[in-house]
Design a protein around this motif. Structure first.
Motif, PDB file in Angstrom:
ATOM      1  N   LEU A  60     -22.055  29.565 -42.451  1.00 11.54           N
ATOM      2  CA  LEU A  60     -21.744  28.477 -41.513  1.00 11.54           C
ATOM      3  C   LEU A  60     -20.628  28.872 -40.543  1.00 11.54           C
ATOM      4  O   LEU A  60     -20.699  28.581 -39.345  1.00 11.54           O
ATOM      5  CB  LEU A  60     -21.365  27.221 -42.298  1.00 11.54           C
ATOM      6  CG  LEU A  60     -21.675  25.912 -41.612  1.00 11.54           C
ATOM      7  CD1 LEU A  60     -23.158  25.791 -41.299  1.00 11.54           C
ATOM      8  CD2 LEU A  60     -21.246  24.727 -42.439  1.00 11.54           C
ATOM      9  N   LEU A  64     -20.880  29.167 -36.480  1.00 10.36           N
ATOM     10  CA  LEU A  64     -20.033  28.328 -35.617  1.00 10.36           C
ATOM     11  C   LEU A  64     -18.867  29.095 -35.001  1.00 10.36           C
ATOM     12  O   LEU A  64     -17.994  28.489 -34.382  1.00 10.36           O
ATOM     13  CB  LEU A  64     -19.481  27.139 -36.427  1.00 10.36           C
ATOM     14  CG  LEU A  64     -20.510  26.185 -37.045  1.00 10.36           C
ATOM     15  CD1 LEU A  64     -19.820  25.162 -37.926  1.00 10.36           C
ATOM     16  CD2 LEU A  64     -21.303  25.467 -35.962  1.00 10.36           C
ATOM     17  N   ILE A  67     -18.011  28.451 -31.447  1.00 13.56           N
ATOM     18  CA  ILE A  67     -17.790  27.029 -31.095  1.00 13.56           C
ATOM     19  C   ILE A  67     -16.420  26.558 -31.577  1.00 13.56           C
ATOM     20  O   ILE A  67     -15.758  25.773 -30.910  1.00 13.56           O
ATOM     21  CB  ILE A  67     -18.908  26.158 -31.725  1.00 13.56           C
ATOM     22  CG1 ILE A  67     -20.282  26.613 -31.208  1.00 13.56           C
ATOM     23  CG2 ILE A  67     -18.692  24.680 -31.419  1.00 13.56           C
ATOM     24  CD1 ILE A  67     -21.456  26.078 -31.991  1.00 13.56           C
ATOM     25  N   ILE A  68     -16.007  27.044 -32.741  1.00 12.02           N
ATOM     26  CA  ILE A  68     -14.728  26.580 -33.318  1.00 12.02           C
ATOM     27  C   ILE A  68     -13.558  27.139 -32.496  1.00 12.02           C
ATOM     28  O   ILE A  68     -13.396  28.356 -32.396  1.00 12.02           O
ATOM     29  CB  ILE A  68     -14.588  27.018 -34.804  1.00 12.02           C
ATOM     30  CG1 ILE A  68     -15.712  26.429 -35.648  1.00 12.02           C
ATOM     31  CG2 ILE A  68     -13.234  26.607 -35.362  1.00 12.02           C
ATOM     32  CD1 ILE A  68     -15.792  26.969 -37.074  1.00 12.02           C
ATOM     33  N   PRO A  69     -12.726  26.265 -31.915  1.00  7.50           N
ATOM     34  CA  PRO A  69     -11.550  26.764 -31.178  1.00  7.50           C
ATOM     35  C   PRO A  69     -10.591  27.467 -32.139  1.00  7.50           C
ATOM     36  O   PRO A  69     -10.405  27.009 -33.268  1.00  7.50           O
ATOM     37  CB  PRO A  69     -10.907  25.499 -30.608  1.00  7.50           C
ATOM     38  CG  PRO A  69     -11.928  24.437 -30.741  1.00  7.50           C
ATOM     39  CD  PRO A  69     -12.807  24.800 -31.874  1.00  7.50           C
ATOM     40  N   PRO A  75      -8.216  24.611 -40.304  1.00 10.97           N
ATOM     41  CA  PRO A  75      -8.729  23.326 -40.825  1.00 10.97           C
ATOM     42  C   PRO A  75     -10.251  23.274 -40.848  1.00 10.97           C
ATOM     43  O   PRO A  75     -10.838  22.714 -41.777  1.00 10.97           O
ATOM     44  CB  PRO A  75      -8.175  22.281 -39.861  1.00 10.97           C
ATOM     45  CG  PRO A  75      -7.183  22.944 -39.021  1.00 10.97           C
ATOM     46  CD  PRO A  75      -7.280  24.411 -39.198  1.00 10.97           C
ATOM     47  N   ALA A  76     -10.877  23.887 -39.829  1.00 13.63           N
ATOM     48  CA  ALA A  76     -12.345  23.886 -39.798  1.00 13.63           C
ATOM     49  C   ALA A  76     -12.905  24.667 -40.991  1.00 13.63           C
ATOM     50  O   ALA A  76     -13.842  24.212 -41.653  1.00 13.63           O
ATOM     51  CB  ALA A  76     -12.843  24.491 -38.495  1.00 13.63           C
ATOM     52  N   LEU A  79     -12.504  22.663 -44.176  1.00 10.64           N
ATOM     53  CA  LEU A  79     -13.497  21.582 -44.208  1.00 10.64           C
ATOM     54  C   LEU A  79     -14.858  22.110 -44.679  1.00 10.64           C
ATOM     55  O   LEU A  79     -15.513  21.515 -45.539  1.00 10.64           O
ATOM     56  CB  LEU A  79     -13.613  21.006 -42.792  1.00 10.64           C
ATOM     57  CG  LEU A  79     -14.107  19.583 -42.632  1.00 10.64           C
ATOM     58  CD1 LEU A  79     -13.298  18.627 -43.470  1.00 10.64           C
ATOM     59  CD2 LEU A  79     -14.011  19.172 -41.163  1.00 10.64           C
ATOM     60  N   ILE A  80     -15.244  23.258 -44.125  1.00 10.80           N
ATOM     61  CA  ILE A  80     -16.541  23.855 -44.485  1.00 10.80           C
ATOM     62  C   ILE A  80     -16.531  24.308 -45.947  1.00 10.80           C
ATOM     63  O   ILE A  80     -17.456  23.995 -46.713  1.00 10.80           O
ATOM     64  CB  ILE A  80     -16.857  25.060 -43.546  1.00 10.80           C
ATOM     65  CG1 ILE A  80     -17.144  24.544 -42.138  1.00 10.80           C
ATOM     66  CG2 ILE A  80     -18.032  25.865 -44.075  1.00 10.80           C
ATOM     67  CD1 ILE A  80     -17.166  25.618 -41.063  1.00 10.80           C
ATOM     68  N   THR A  83     -16.634  21.454 -48.409  1.00  6.38           N
ATOM     69  CA  THR A  83     -17.969  20.841 -48.517  1.00  6.38           C
ATOM     70  C   THR A  83     -18.792  21.557 -49.585  1.00  6.38           C
ATOM     71  O   THR A  83     -19.368  20.922 -50.472  1.00  6.38           O
ATOM     72  CB  THR A  83     -18.708  20.949 -47.161  1.00  6.38           C
ATOM     73  OG1 THR A  83     -17.882  20.387 -46.171  1.00  6.38           O
ATOM     74  CG2 THR A  83     -20.039  20.238 -47.197  1.00  6.38           C
ATOM     75  N   PHE A  84     -18.820  22.881 -49.502  1.00  5.46           N
ATOM     76  CA  PHE A  84     -19.645  23.638 -50.454  1.00  5.46           C
ATOM     77  C   PHE A  84     -19.062  23.604 -51.865  1.00  5.46           C
ATOM     78  O   PHE A  84     -19.808  23.622 -52.848  1.00  5.46           O
ATOM     79  CB  PHE A  84     -19.863  25.068 -49.951  1.00  5.46           C
ATOM     80  CG  PHE A  84     -20.728  25.102 -48.724  1.00  5.46           C
ATOM     81  CD1 PHE A  84     -22.039  24.682 -48.788  1.00  5.46           C
ATOM     82  CD2 PHE A  84     -20.217  25.499 -47.495  1.00  5.46           C
ATOM     83  CE1 PHE A  84     -22.842  24.674 -47.657  1.00  5.46           C
ATOM     84  CE2 PHE A  84     -21.006  25.496 -46.361  1.00  5.46           C
ATOM     85  CZ  PHE A  84     -22.320  25.072 -46.438  1.00  5.46           C
ATOM     86  N   VAL A  87     -20.198  20.449 -53.306  1.00  6.70           N
ATOM     87  CA  VAL A  87     -21.620  20.576 -53.680  1.00  6.70           C
ATOM     88  C   VAL A  87     -21.722  21.242 -55.061  1.00  6.70           C
ATOM     89  O   VAL A  87     -22.430  20.753 -55.953  1.00  6.70           O
ATOM     90  CB  VAL A  87     -22.396  21.402 -52.616  1.00  6.70           C
ATOM     91  CG1 VAL A  87     -23.769  21.800 -53.138  1.00  6.70           C
ATOM     92  CG2 VAL A  87     -22.535  20.621 -51.325  1.00  6.70           C
TER      93      VAL A  87
END
Lengths: 213, 205
Positions: A60, A64, A67-69, A75-76, A79-80, A83-84, A87
């Motif tokens: 992921l 991305l 796209i991710i600044p 932090p992005a 976050l990713i 999430t996993f 899961v």
């Protein structure tokens, strides 16, 4: 050309086992390595959970990466990764509740495992998705192999058992220090020495072989 | 709103769109939404009906009589270092009590046992949830160790009033502790004692 492409995909996978071995070479992810390696089953489960998170987050993040600044990349990533990890946590709770209870807090703590952050920042952020997934798989399996080895040694010496099966005669002479935190440091240190000595010897032999040719 | 105002508004929107801060917030929001979507799908397929799992386990532990009623434990005053998580009454009057000791080697998870008591006698003690050290603390959770509580009178183990469990020798029942797994053994004892106390208090009602 085809060979080069193939190499770009396979190389990160192979590197994860020896060159970038997170436990014995990079000495990353030490917290779970010391904490959950009390039994081989714990070690292998923790390793596989981390491998899944590594692969998915690498994929992921690589997708991305443009796209991710850069200012909010950390932090992005968290976050990713979170999430996993969630899961994995939910899936383990449903299908293997006993192991989930044994590993306890160390499953949510995969979020802050520096192996995952390190691979995200140093590899997935700069590479295409497929090599990133292979890197995640290689490093993850390298981690799994390492902590499973440590677990097997600790369980064998500390509990006289192998994957939960008590070895008759040996369990009576088990040295419980190997199950305790002190034993974790001892086995970890000893295995780092052995691994690096073996790698050095192998590299030396390969260099000598190259010179002879 | 005249044309100049509209243009100014459009311009400010464009500026905002191009600004780093807006882009960063937008990207984080999109990732958060994606995460929420993934998690909601996974949650749908991994949701655990804890009540059903518990009833199934209770059925396995005490198969001789079906569980009929669930006892309300919400207002129960727990003894020190323990919590009665759940309790059921079987058709034959046996109490199946889910009792957790906060004292254990891994105090985060504690030691939760299922204790079956019928007519004042402990019939069965089984480990339900714990994360003690494999090969060390887990020895105190093996059936061979837990079986020492089977046949013991609940009355002999139960704690009167709100007295803390101090020396196990003060009580009338002699319980073996495992060397090297003292914390786990203590956790087991606290858990069984809590269940016995709960039974005595319920029986007195």
């Amino acid at each position: 050309m085809k060979n080069e492409k193939f190499r770009a995909v396979i190389e990160p996978f192979a590197n994860g086992f020896v060159k970038n071995n997170p436990t014995f070479r990079l000495v990353l992810g030490t917290c779970p390595t010391l904490a959950v390696t009390t039994s081989a089953m714990n070690g292998i489960t923790m390793g596989l959970a981390t491998t899944f998170v590594l692969m998915c987050s690498n994929l992921l993040i690589s997708l991305l990466r443009n796209i991710i600044p850069s200012k909010v990349r950390i932090p992005a990533y968290i976050l990713i990764i979170a999430t996993f990890v969630t899961v994995v946590d939910m899936t383990m709770k449903k299908f293997i509740p006993d192991l989930h209870a044994t590993l306890g807090l160390y499953i949510p703590l995969i979020v802050v495992n520096c192996i995952i952050m390190a691979r995200a920042e140093s590899f997935a952020n700069q590479n295409m998705p497929l090599p990133s997934v292979m890197d995640g798989l290689g490093v993850g399996l390298g981690f799994t192999l390492s902590i499973t080895l440590i677990s097997i040694v600790r369980e064998f010496l500390g509990a006289g058992a192998f994957f939960g099966m008590t070895i008759p005669g040996l369990s009576d002479f088990a040295m419980s220090i190997f199950i305790m935190p002190a034993g974790a440091f001892l086995v970890f240190g000893f295995m780092i020495v052995c691994f690096n000595a073996a790698v050095k010897a192998f590299e030396k032999r390969r260099a000598q072989g190259g010179q002879a040719k | 709103m005249d044309n100049t105002q509209k243009l100014a508004f459009k311009e400010s929107l464009k500026k905002m769109w191009k600004s780093d801060a807006f882009k960063a917030i937008a990207v984080l929001c999109i990732i958060a939404l994606m995460s929420a979507l993934i998690l909601s799908v996974v949650h749908r397929y991994t949701i655990v009906d804890e009540e059903a799992v518990l009833r199934e386990k209770v059925g396995e532990v005490y198969p001789s009589s079906p569980v009929t009623t669930s006892v309300d434990v919400s207002s129960y005053r727990n003894i020190d270092n323990s919590v009665i998580l759940n309790a059921f009454v079987a058709e034959d009057g046996a109490y199946i009590i889910l009792s957790k000791s906060k004292k254990a080697y891994n105090s985060g998870t504690g030691i939760t046992l299922i204790v079956v008591i019928k007519e004042g006698i402990i019939l069965c003690v089984q480990n339900y949830l714990s994360s003690e050290t494999p090969g060390l603390g887990t020895r105190a959770l093996k059936e061979s160790y837990l079986s020492q509580y089977v046949g013991v009178e609940a009355n002999a183990l139960a704690v009167r009033d709100q007295v803390e469990i101090r020396d196990p020798n003060e009580q009338t029942v002699k319980i073996e502790y495992i060397g090297g797994a003292t914390k786990s053994s203590t956790g087991v004892r606290i858990s069984v004692t809590a269940a016995a106390t709960f039974y005595i208090r319920e029986a007195a009602k």
